[in-house]
Design a protein around this motif. Structure first.
Motif, PDB file in Angstrom:
ATOM      1  N   PRO A 201     -34.592  26.565  19.110  1.00  0.00           N
ATOM      2  CA  PRO A 201     -35.582  27.421  18.433  1.00  0.00           C
ATOM      3  C   PRO A 201     -35.897  26.956  17.021  1.00  0.00           C
ATOM      4  N   LEU A 202     -34.909  26.412  16.299  1.00  0.00           N
ATOM      5  CA  LEU A 202     -35.175  25.910  14.952  1.00  0.00           C
ATOM      6  C   LEU A 202     -36.225  24.813  14.986  1.00  0.00           C
ATOM      7  N   MET A 203     -36.083  23.891  15.944  1.00  0.00           N
ATOM      8  CA  MET A 203     -37.049  22.794  16.033  1.00  0.00           C
ATOM      9  C   MET A 203     -38.445  23.305  16.396  1.00  0.00           C
ATOM     10  N   ILE A 204     -38.506  24.259  17.313  1.00  0.00           N
ATOM     11  CA  ILE A 204     -39.804  24.813  17.703  1.00  0.00           C
ATOM     12  C   ILE A 204     -40.480  25.472  16.507  1.00  0.00           C
ATOM     13  N   LEU A 205     -39.748  26.334  15.822  1.00  0.00           N
ATOM     14  CA  LEU A 205     -40.335  27.108  14.730  1.00  0.00           C
ATOM     15  C   LEU A 205     -40.649  26.235  13.519  1.00  0.00           C
ATOM     16  N   ASN A 206     -39.772  25.287  13.201  1.00  0.00           N
ATOM     17  CA  ASN A 206     -40.079  24.366  12.104  1.00  0.00           C
ATOM     18  C   ASN A 206     -41.329  23.553  12.408  1.00  0.00           C
ATOM     19  N   ALA A 207     -41.440  23.091  13.642  1.00  0.00           N
ATOM     20  CA  ALA A 207     -42.614  22.285  14.015  1.00  0.00           C
ATOM     21  C   ALA A 207     -43.892  23.097  13.862  1.00  0.00           C
ATOM     22  N   LEU A 208     -43.865  24.347  14.291  1.00  0.00           N
ATOM     23  CA  LEU A 208     -45.070  25.182  14.198  1.00  0.00           C
ATOM     24  C   LEU A 208     -45.486  25.421  12.752  1.00  0.00           C
ATOM     25  N   GLU A 209     -44.522  25.337  11.828  1.00  0.00           N
ATOM     26  CA  GLU A 209     -44.829  25.516  10.408  1.00  0.00           C
ATOM     27  C   GLU A 209     -44.956  24.189   9.673  1.00  0.00           C
ATOM     28  N   CYS A 210     -44.962  23.077  10.457  1.00  0.00           N
ATOM     29  CA  CYS A 210     -45.068  21.731   9.891  1.00  0.00           C
ATOM     30  C   CYS A 210     -43.954  21.432   8.888  1.00  0.00           C
ATOM     31  N   LYS A 211     -42.768  21.970   9.166  1.00  0.00           N
ATOM     32  CA  LYS A 211     -41.589  21.703   8.347  1.00  0.00           C
ATOM     33  C   LYS A 211     -40.804  20.549   8.964  1.00  0.00           C
ATOM     34  N   PRO A 212     -39.918  19.915   8.188  1.00  0.00           N
ATOM     35  CA  PRO A 212     -39.113  18.821   8.737  1.00  0.00           C
ATOM     36  C   PRO A 212     -38.248  19.284   9.910  1.00  0.00           C
ATOM     37  N   LEU A 213     -38.031  18.367  10.844  1.00  0.00           N
ATOM     38  CA  LEU A 213     -37.154  18.608  11.978  1.00  0.00           C
ATOM     39  C   LEU A 213     -35.869  17.810  11.734  1.00  0.00           C
ATOM     40  N   PRO A 214     -34.832  18.451  11.163  1.00  0.00           N
ATOM     41  CA  PRO A 214     -33.632  17.707  10.746  1.00  0.00           C
ATOM     42  C   PRO A 214     -32.737  17.345  11.915  1.00  0.00           C
ATOM     43  N   VAL A 215     -32.378  16.074  12.017  1.00  0.00           N
ATOM     44  CA  VAL A 215     -31.537  15.565  13.097  1.00  0.00           C
ATOM     45  C   VAL A 215     -30.310  14.910  12.484  1.00  0.00           C
ATOM     46  N   TYR A 216     -29.119  15.341  12.918  1.00  0.00           N
ATOM     47  CA  TYR A 216     -27.877  14.769  12.401  1.00  0.00           C
ATOM     48  C   TYR A 216     -27.735  13.297  12.790  1.00  0.00           C
ATOM     49  N   GLY A 217     -27.316  12.464  11.828  1.00  0.00           N
ATOM     50  CA  GLY A 217     -27.089  11.051  12.102  1.00  0.00           C
ATOM     51  C   GLY A 217     -28.331  10.397  12.663  1.00  0.00           C
ATOM     52  N   GLN A 218     -28.180   9.766  13.825  1.00  0.00           N
ATOM     53  CA  GLN A 218     -29.329   9.194  14.534  1.00  0.00           C
ATOM     54  C   GLN A 218     -29.696  10.018  15.764  1.00  0.00           C
ATOM     55  N   GLY A 219     -29.073  11.196  15.886  1.00  0.00           N
ATOM     56  CA  GLY A 219     -29.394  12.070  17.013  1.00  0.00           C
ATOM     57  C   GLY A 219     -28.872  11.566  18.340  1.00  0.00           C
ATOM     58  N   LEU A 220     -27.804  10.759  18.319  1.00  0.00           N
ATOM     59  CA  LEU A 220     -27.306  10.138  19.549  1.00  0.00           C
ATOM     60  C   LEU A 220     -26.279  10.999  20.282  1.00  0.00           C
ATOM     61  N   GLN A 221     -25.884  12.120  19.692  1.00  0.00           N
ATOM     62  CA  GLN A 221     -24.911  13.001  20.344  1.00  0.00           C
ATOM     63  C   GLN A 221     -25.499  13.541  21.647  1.00  0.00           C
ATOM     64  N   VAL A 222     -24.641  13.631  22.671  1.00  0.00           N
ATOM     65  CA  VAL A 222     -25.077  14.027  24.014  1.00  0.00           C
ATOM     66  C   VAL A 222     -24.549  15.422  24.335  1.00  0.00           C
ATOM     67  N   ARG A 223     -25.433  16.276  24.821  1.00  0.00           N
ATOM     68  CA  ARG A 223     -25.048  17.619  25.238  1.00  0.00           C
ATOM     69  C   ARG A 223     -25.630  17.897  26.628  1.00  0.00           C
ATOM     70  N   ASP A 224     -24.927  18.752  27.373  1.00  0.00           N
ATOM     71  CA  ASP A 224     -25.408  19.214  28.675  1.00  0.00           C
ATOM     72  C   ASP A 224     -26.063  20.575  28.456  1.00  0.00           C
ATOM     73  N   TRP A 225     -27.302  20.741  28.901  1.00  0.00           N
ATOM     74  CA  TRP A 225     -28.075  21.948  28.604  1.00  0.00           C
ATOM     75  C   TRP A 225     -28.247  22.842  29.829  1.00  0.00           C
ATOM     76  N   LEU A 226     -28.123  24.148  29.606  1.00  0.00           N
ATOM     77  CA  LEU A 226     -28.234  25.139  30.683  1.00  0.00           C
ATOM     78  C   LEU A 226     -29.139  26.282  30.233  1.00  0.00           C
ATOM     79  N   TYR A 227     -30.130  26.598  31.049  1.00  0.00           N
ATOM     80  CA  TYR A 227     -31.035  27.714  30.751  1.00  0.00           C
ATOM     81  C   TYR A 227     -30.240  29.014  30.796  1.00  0.00           C
ATOM     82  N   VAL A 228     -30.442  29.862  29.808  1.00  0.00           N
ATOM     83  CA  VAL A 228     -29.569  31.026  29.624  1.00  0.00           C
ATOM     84  C   VAL A 228     -29.592  31.979  30.810  1.00  0.00           C
TER      85      VAL A 228
END
Length: 354
Positions: A201-228
């Motif tokens: 949600p942070l990325m969605i809302l920041n993008a809609l306001e044309c704010k920076p999308l901050p990514v840790y390091g190079q964004g190479l960390q891997v996560r498994d995602w599950l719809y709530v």
């Protein structure tokens, strides 16, 4: 059946409650302290149901928990109440120790005393489900395997250490006292009503306001995602079909690097809510988080083979639903960001980078 659910005003808890009220005939009592992450607006659609009740109670308050158990006489307990934000745990770990460890202890003890007073038949069907996280297993690094129910514990952050501690308490209460407990360890969740400091949600809302999308390091960390909503169904399945004393891993089979997730959000927004320039141009790389685990990945095979559960959403379909929901509910997001939902409990009563 009567469900007592802790943390029901949170992201996952509210999804479980909406699922139970909409798709079952069970009664639900929601026990929530209403911290910054608890939002009763997430439960408006069920708030008028005769099968739903709310109690504003801190799980660290054993006396109040005793009152709730005595009043509602639950058949099952689903324990989701927790401090869950990794960055906050690094800055202020005390609240995580208090809620996730001490709170779980009080809930276990109140549940045990209540369970012992039940009839033999009721004791046989009573269940205590503790909802944990894949982060208790630590970092898979570059290894190809996934976490299973027998993976060793190696938590890296104050948050994951506090959840690991809670898991151990739950197992001890089952082994020592015979309390019929179950544990689930789940991968990263996303979907509607997610608190705006969380990554998607942070990325969605920041993008809609044309704010920076901050990514840790190079964004190479891997996560498994599950719809709530898939997670909500899984938890109810574990409660109904799971074997006391067992642990069940819940995952989406959707491994993504953090930068891939951010880029997919940008590409979706380019299609359905285009701006004057591509949203990817807003991506900014920032210093990595201390102790940042490289990879989490859940093997949900046991949940599938023994309980018959599998996720309904792919990451692509779930993300499209999520982005669409935030676009349709910007007023909800604005109230959360401004804290108005905390000042107005509707009469019922820091930001994370990738």
């Amino acid at each position: 059946m009567r469900y007592l659910l802790t943390g029901g005003a949170g992201f996952i808890g509210s999804s479980v409650i909406r699922h139970l009220i909409a798709n079952t005939s069970h009664h639900v009592v929601n026990v929530d302290k209403l911290t910054y992450a608890g939002n009763m607006e997430s439960l408006l659609e069920v708030s008028n149901s005769s099968r739903y009740a709310f109690e504003r109670v801190d799980i660290c308050d054993a006396e109040e928990l005793e009152r709730v158990f005595s009043t509602y006489k639950p058949d099952v307990v689903m324990h989701l109440a927790a401090e869950s934000h990794v960055d906050r745990s690094i800055d202020s770990p005390a609240a995580f120790v208090e809620t996730n460890i001490i709170g779980t202890y009080h809930l276990l003890e109140v549940s045990r005393r209540y369970w012992l007073k039940l009839s033999a038949a009721k004791r046989g069907t009573f269940r205590f489900l503790h909802v944990s996280t894949d982060e208790v297993f630590g970092d898979l690094g570059q290894a190809r395997e996934r976490f299973t129910e027998t993976s060793r514990y190696a938590p890296s952050s104050p948050y994951s250490a506090s959840k690991a501690s809670a898991d151990h308490l739950v197992r001890a209460w089952q082994r020592t006292y015979g309390l019929p407990t179950l544990i689930t360890n789940c991968s990263n969740n996303y979907g509607p009503y997610h608190y705006p400091e969380k990554m998607i949600p942070l990325m969605i809302l920041n993008a809609l306001e044309c704010k920076p999308l901050p990514v840790y390091g190079q964004g190479l960390q891997v996560r498994d995602w599950l719809y709530v909503e898939d997670h909500a169904r899984a938890l109810c399945t574990v409660m109904e079909k799971g074997k006391p004393g067992e642990t069940y891993n819940i995952g989406g089979n959707n491994e993504k690097r953090n930068i891939q997730v951010v880029e997919e959000i940008c590409d979706l927004l380019d299609l359905i809510h285009p701006a004057s320039r591509p949203y990817r141009s807003l991506i900014e790389y920032v210093d990595d988080r201390p102790g940042h685990d490289y990879r989490y990945a859940i093997d949900p095979g046991k949940c599938h083979s023994e309980l018959g559960w599998s996720p309904s959403e792919t990451f692509e379909s779930g993300l499209r639903k999520t982005v669409a929901w935030y676009l349709d509910n910007l007023e909800w997001c604005r109230r959360v960001q401004e804290g108005k939902y905390q000042r107005n409990r509707l009469g019922i009563s820091g930001a994370e980078v990738a």
